[in-house]
Design a protein around this motif. Sequence first.
Motif, PDB file in Angstrom:
ATOM      1  N   ASN A   1       0.768  -1.171  -0.029  1.00 15.51           N
ATOM      2  CA  ASN A   1       0.056   0.063   0.098  1.00 15.51           C
ATOM      3  C   ASN A   1       1.176   0.809  -0.105  1.00 15.51           C
ATOM      4  N   LEU A   2       0.734   1.625  -1.305  1.00 16.81           N
ATOM      5  CA  LEU A   2       2.257   2.556  -1.012  1.00 16.81           C
ATOM      6  C   LEU A   2       1.808   4.080  -0.688  1.00 16.81           C
ATOM      7  N   GLU A   3       0.605   4.305  -0.142  1.00 17.60           N
ATOM      8  CA  GLU A   3       0.116   4.982   0.815  1.00 17.60           C
ATOM      9  C   GLU A   3      -0.074   5.369   2.149  1.00 17.60           C
ATOM     10  N   GLU A   4       0.164   3.821   2.351  1.00 19.39           N
ATOM     11  CA  GLU A   4       0.378   3.911   3.549  1.00 19.39           C
ATOM     12  C   GLU A   4       2.534   4.003   3.771  1.00 19.39           C
ATOM     13  N   ALA A   5       2.913   3.092   2.943  1.00 20.01           N
ATOM     14  CA  ALA A   5       4.504   4.180   2.970  1.00 20.01           C
ATOM     15  C   ALA A   5       4.788   5.342   2.884  1.00 20.01           C
ATOM     16  N   VAL A   6       3.786   5.829   1.942  1.00 17.00           N
ATOM     17  CA  VAL A   6       4.246   7.724   2.276  1.00 17.00           C
ATOM     18  C   VAL A   6       3.545   7.772   3.239  1.00 17.00           C
ATOM     19  N   GLU A   7       2.850   8.068   3.604  1.00 14.01           N
ATOM     20  CA  GLU A   7       2.427   8.047   5.736  1.00 14.01           C
ATOM     21  C   GLU A   7       3.622   8.081   6.124  1.00 14.01           C
ATOM     22  N   ALA A   8       4.029   6.291   5.679  1.00 16.06           N
ATOM     23  CA  ALA A   8       5.129   6.449   6.937  1.00 16.06           C
ATOM     24  C   ALA A   8       6.448   6.933   6.356  1.00 16.06           C
ATOM     25  N   GLY A   9       6.884   7.662   5.811  1.00 14.55           N
ATOM     26  CA  GLY A   9       8.202   8.379   5.136  1.00 14.55           C
ATOM     27  C   GLY A   9       8.747   7.669   4.600  1.00 14.55           C
ATOM     28  N   GLU A  10       8.566   5.775   4.132  1.00 13.90           N
ATOM     29  CA  GLU A  10       9.415   5.450   3.725  1.00 13.90           C
ATOM     30  C   GLU A  10       9.213   5.621   2.169  1.00 13.90           C
ATOM     31  N   PHE A  11       8.563   6.220   0.826  1.00  8.37           N
ATOM     32  CA  PHE A  11       8.433   6.797  -0.182  1.00  8.37           C
ATOM     33  C   PHE A  11       8.170   8.353  -0.530  1.00  8.37           C
ATOM     34  N   ARG A  12       8.214   8.820  -1.675  1.00  5.83           N
ATOM     35  CA  ARG A  12       8.208  10.087  -1.248  1.00  5.83           C
ATOM     36  C   ARG A  12       7.509  10.268  -2.048  1.00  5.83           C
ATOM     37  N   LYS A  13       6.996  11.162  -1.478  1.00  8.25           N
ATOM     38  CA  LYS A  13       5.219  11.792  -2.408  1.00  8.25           C
ATOM     39  C   LYS A  13       4.890  11.860  -3.538  1.00  8.25           C
TER      40      LYS A  13
END
Length: 450
Positions: free
Chosen positions: A286-298
């Motif tokens: 879930n990339l949205e969750e990864a973005v929220e966790a700071g693991e993927f650039r928004k």
Amino acid sequence: MPEKILLVDDEQELLAVLKRSLGRQGYVVDTASTGQEAWKALSETAYDLVVSDLAMEPMSGLELLKQIRTIDHIQPFIIMTGAGTIETAVEAIKLGAYHYITKPFKTQELALLARRAIEYGRLHRKLETFSEREQQADSGAMVIGNNALMQQMMTMVEKVSDSDVSILIQGETGTGKSLFARRIHNASSRADKPFFTIDCGALSENLLESELFGHVKGAFTGAIRAKRGLLEEAQGGTIFLDEIGELTPSTQVKLLRAIQEKEIKPVGGNTPITVDVRFLSATSRNLEEAVEAGEFRKDLYYRLAVIPLHLPALRNRQEDMVLFVGHFVHKFNVRYNKKVQSLTPGAMQTLRDSPWKGNIRELENVIERAVLLAEGQTISVEDLCAHPICFPETEGGEEGAVSLKQAVKNAEIKAIRQALAAAEGNRSKAAKILGIGRRTLYDKIESYDI
């Protein structure tokens, strides 16, 4: 086109009730009061299903079935029978009837049985007529299938097919994300240009960047000559970045620049290279969750997900099960020089009841094994049971803990389903396997809504 059903019974009132009920399900329903009338109707119209009473004069439902089997060995056929004629109904099953239903029954029961019988017939007609040409065409159609959500997504894709918009495909492992990406490319204005796939989770950071952007001679140990990256090789075409969620922060920055500026720099190089590619990407995370966790650039997420798509799991695509099974049976018939032409109703029910945690990829694995194990032209429950789908995990709470009452219920449901599958749906036989009375089994089936 709606499926056609022929109802045969000498009770006019029952015919009227069943015709209304099945008509509300979207079927086109014709009726006949005798076996002779039914035979005449069958000579004039192709039906997807025949539902016939057993006890009729002068031609019984069993005799009608025997006559049909002289010209059509696939025609789905359901027998309606009274409690005193179960043995004859079982004989009908041996002659190739899909199933029988005991009067009195609920109209919903017949509707469910009818849907499965029609699906069963469609599969076996497809297996019988499948040619290599149809197999190739079906490979593309299979990606979309008949699922409404998949159809909607493909309609959206077709609307943007002539643009360079980036599309992010999300979904569980095994849902067909790479096939769907290929279908998007083939529907686009870039279809005659290159299509390259990179598995972002399978390569180290340095190797991945070299694959994407290329490198100059001497850029790192072992770089004995310059190499063009796939983004340069794919000029005018499409790059599919599978498991995009596994990119490291450093590679995310470089990819963002490539998308925004439409240019890249090879590893170790200083001269930018202009690229013209369309970006498709996929992930089971879930990339949205990864973005929220700071693991993927928004900012990269929004660049990749201009059009976000989410492929449904196989358990939510039951209407496509026949399509998938037919495709894979034919594929492995060709590969292993086998001649499987059908599945027993029990085998189809076993496939339908599986949770399919591995989705379409797991189904393909199961069908491959079953085709190999099948002794003749039919896949049985036993051919499937080399795989854990015959022994589904017990559902429990977050830690797998359940109350004793729930544990007993789960165990009974599991045992009943296995017995019904082994008995090919014959409830009397299933009751004997379980060591309980037939009425007890009927009560439990109704209580557990099996």
